[in-house]
Design a protein around this motif. Structure first.
Motif, PDB file in Angstrom:
ATOM      1  N   ARG A   1      18.031   5.498   3.855  1.00  0.00           N
ATOM      2  CA  ARG A   1      18.843   6.793   4.090  1.00  0.00           C
ATOM      3  C   ARG A   1      20.445   6.733   4.265  1.00  0.00           C
ATOM      4  N   THR A   2      20.804   7.543   4.121  1.00  0.00           N
ATOM      5  CA  THR A   2      22.455   7.908   4.313  1.00  0.00           C
ATOM      6  C   THR A   2      22.731   9.572   5.919  1.00  0.00           C
ATOM      7  N   SER A   3      23.169   8.460   6.928  1.00  0.00           N
ATOM      8  CA  SER A   3      23.217   9.255   8.221  1.00  0.00           C
ATOM      9  C   SER A   3      24.389   9.538   8.256  1.00  0.00           C
ATOM     10  N   GLU A   4      24.779  10.877   8.357  1.00  0.00           N
ATOM     11  CA  GLU A   4      26.417  11.825   8.625  1.00  0.00           C
ATOM     12  C   GLU A   4      26.254  12.416   9.516  1.00  0.00           C
ATOM     13  N   TYR A   5      27.595  12.088  11.514  1.00  0.00           N
ATOM     14  CA  TYR A   5      27.268  12.421  12.413  1.00  0.00           C
ATOM     15  C   TYR A   5      28.209  12.848  12.200  1.00  0.00           C
TER      16      TYR A   5
ATOM     17  N   ARG B   1       0.307  -0.828   0.523  1.00  0.00           N
ATOM     18  CA  ARG B   1      -0.132   0.175  -0.313  1.00  0.00           C
ATOM     19  C   ARG B   1       0.746   1.245  -0.349  1.00  0.00           C
ATOM     20  N   ILE B   2       2.567   1.248  -0.189  1.00  0.00           N
ATOM     21  CA  ILE B   2       3.005   2.327   0.213  1.00  0.00           C
ATOM     22  C   ILE B   2       3.084   2.347  -1.177  1.00  0.00           C
ATOM     23  N   ASP B   3       3.105   3.276  -1.939  1.00  0.00           N
ATOM     24  CA  ASP B   3       3.649   4.361  -3.201  1.00  0.00           C
ATOM     25  C   ASP B   3       5.196   4.806  -3.726  1.00  0.00           C
ATOM     26  N   PRO B   4       5.965   4.198  -3.969  1.00  0.00           N
ATOM     27  CA  PRO B   4       6.902   5.064  -3.773  1.00  0.00           C
ATOM     28  C   PRO B   4       6.765   6.190  -5.140  1.00  0.00           C
ATOM     29  N   ALA B   5       6.306   6.345  -5.915  1.00  0.00           N
ATOM     30  CA  ALA B   5       6.424   6.890  -6.841  1.00  0.00           C
ATOM     31  C   ALA B   5       5.471   8.331  -5.954  1.00  0.00           C
ATOM     32  N   ALA B   6       4.643   8.381  -4.602  1.00  0.00           N
ATOM     33  CA  ALA B   6       3.969   9.103  -4.313  1.00  0.00           C
ATOM     34  C   ALA B   6       5.874  10.329  -3.508  1.00  0.00           C
ATOM     35  N   TYR B   7       7.130  10.114  -3.588  1.00  0.00           N
ATOM     36  CA  TYR B   7       7.996   9.724  -2.521  1.00  0.00           C
ATOM     37  C   TYR B   7       8.992  10.266  -2.833  1.00  0.00           C
ATOM     38  N   GLU B   8       9.128  10.000  -4.753  1.00  0.00           N
ATOM     39  CA  GLU B   8       9.625  10.827  -5.280  1.00  0.00           C
ATOM     40  C   GLU B   8      10.598  11.666  -5.790  1.00  0.00           C
ATOM     41  N   ASP B   9       9.583  13.288  -5.192  1.00  0.00           N
ATOM     42  CA  ASP B   9       9.800  14.115  -4.801  1.00  0.00           C
ATOM     43  C   ASP B   9      10.381  14.421  -3.193  1.00  0.00           C
TER      44      ASP B   9
ATOM     45  N   GLU C   1      29.733   7.305   9.141  1.00  0.00           N
ATOM     46  CA  GLU C   1      28.586   7.951   7.472  1.00  0.00           C
ATOM     47  C   GLU C   1      27.314   6.918   8.044  1.00  0.00           C
ATOM     48  N   CYS C   2      26.851   6.217   7.990  1.00  0.00           N
ATOM     49  CA  CYS C   2      26.223   5.048   7.905  1.00  0.00           C
ATOM     50  C   CYS C   2      24.657   5.233   6.979  1.00  0.00           C
ATOM     51  N   ASP C   3      25.050   4.556   5.233  1.00  0.00           N
ATOM     52  CA  ASP C   3      23.611   3.992   5.026  1.00  0.00           C
ATOM     53  C   ASP C   3      23.077   2.660   5.566  1.00  0.00           C
ATOM     54  N   LYS C   4      21.563   3.024   5.623  1.00  0.00           N
ATOM     55  CA  LYS C   4      20.579   2.812   6.651  1.00  0.00           C
ATOM     56  C   LYS C   4      19.569   1.749   5.777  1.00  0.00           C
ATOM     57  N   THR C   5      19.055   0.385   5.674  1.00  0.00           N
ATOM     58  CA  THR C   5      18.342   0.068   4.971  1.00  0.00           C
ATOM     59  C   THR C   5      16.890   0.161   6.252  1.00  0.00           C
TER      60      THR C   5
ATOM     61  N   GLU D   1      20.356  13.352   8.328  1.00  0.00           N
ATOM     62  CA  GLU D   1      19.944  11.911   7.558  1.00  0.00           C
ATOM     63  C   GLU D   1      19.199  12.923   5.970  1.00  0.00           C
ATOM     64  N   THR D   2      19.787  11.915   5.160  1.00  0.00           N
ATOM     65  CA  THR D   2      18.964  12.081   4.237  1.00  0.00           C
ATOM     66  C   THR D   2      18.415  10.929   3.395  1.00  0.00           C
ATOM     67  N   PHE D   3      17.630  11.358   3.068  1.00  0.00           N
ATOM     68  CA  PHE D   3      16.221  10.502   2.597  1.00  0.00           C
ATOM     69  C   PHE D   3      17.466  10.078   0.804  1.00  0.00           C
ATOM     70  N   THR D   4      17.610   8.686   0.543  1.00  0.00           N
ATOM     71  CA  THR D   4      18.359   8.393  -0.420  1.00  0.00           C
ATOM     72  C   THR D   4      17.163   8.091  -1.139  1.00  0.00           C
ATOM     73  N   ASP D   5      16.400   6.705  -1.237  1.00  0.00           N
ATOM     74  CA  ASP D   5      15.508   6.320  -2.288  1.00  0.00           C
ATOM     75  C   ASP D   5      14.771   4.842  -1.171  1.00  0.00           C
ATOM     76  N   ILE D   6      14.092   5.067  -2.235  1.00  0.00           N
ATOM     77  CA  ILE D   6      12.677   3.960  -1.792  1.00  0.00           C
ATOM     78  C   ILE D   6      12.060   3.154  -2.919  1.00  0.00           C
ATOM     79  N   TYR D   7      11.845   1.634  -2.781  1.00  0.00           N
ATOM     80  CA  TYR D   7      11.169   0.940  -4.192  1.00  0.00           C
ATOM     81  C   TYR D   7      10.870  -0.692  -3.025  1.00  0.00           C
ATOM     82  N   GLN D   8      10.333  -0.855  -4.151  1.00  0.00           N
ATOM     83  CA  GLN D   8      10.185  -2.309  -3.963  1.00  0.00           C
ATOM     84  C   GLN D   8      10.323  -3.389  -4.909  1.00  0.00           C
TER      85      GLN D   8
END
Length: 168
Positions: free
Chosen positions: A143-147, A4-12, A157-161, A123-130
């Motif tokens: 997401r990618t976080s820089e501390y 029910r999550i639409d990745p296209a809704a978060y592209e922006d 730096e941490c890339d998180k899924t 923290e940067t939101f970097t991608d969403i996919y299914q």
């Protein structure tokens, strides 16, 4: 269901940066985390040993910062999702009956953080996919976080899924 999550809704929203203050990391936090993960490295528990190794104070375990979900007091229990997470803990609206799962982390250590330093997370939101799985559609939120401490360059730096799936 995560389908029910639409990745296209978060592209922006991809590329959006959020910031949160950890405040000063204390010796107590470092020692308690080391005990919780059963790591008896004296860099995390013995100030004199850490200083003999060239550090200013106790070394903060590298995965400590990325393991903290909320450095503050957290939300009241009646505002949490049924899995115990805050609804606004990630940049995607999660269906109430979905389950959140850690999908992995890739940590880069530029320099070790020590007790007594104040840390900010960017923290940067970097991608969403299914991806389709045997038991339904899984949504992956990356997401990618820089501390950062006082200097401009990130300490860690941490890339998180995060994986969103159907609750059992």
């Amino acid at each position: 269901m995560s389908s029910r999550i639409d990745p296209a809704a978060y592209e922006d929203d991809i590329g959006t940066v959020s910031s949160r203050e950890f405040g000063e990391i204390t010796r107590r936090q470092v020692r308690r985390y080391a005990r919780a993960v059963e790591d008896d490295n004296p860099l995390y528990t013995d100030v004199e040993f850490a200083r003999e190794q060239g550090y200013d104070d106790l070394v903060v375990p590298p995965n400590f910062l990325s393991a903290v979900i909320d450095p503050g007091a957290g939300k009241p229990a009646d505002e949490l999702r049924r899995d115990g997470t805050a609804p606004d803990s990630i940049p995607v609206t999660i269906p109430e009956d979905a389950m959140l799962m850690g999908g992995g982390q890739d940590i880069t250590i530029n320099r070790y953080v020590t007790a007594g330093e104040s840390i900010t997370e960017e923290e940067t939101f970097t991608d969403i996919y299914q991806k389709d799985a045997e038991f339904g559609t899984l949504t992956f939120v990356e997401r990618t976080s820089e501390y950062v401490a006082d200097e401009a360059a990130p300490c860690i730096e941490c890339d998180k899924t995060l994986i969103v799936g159907d609750a059992p």
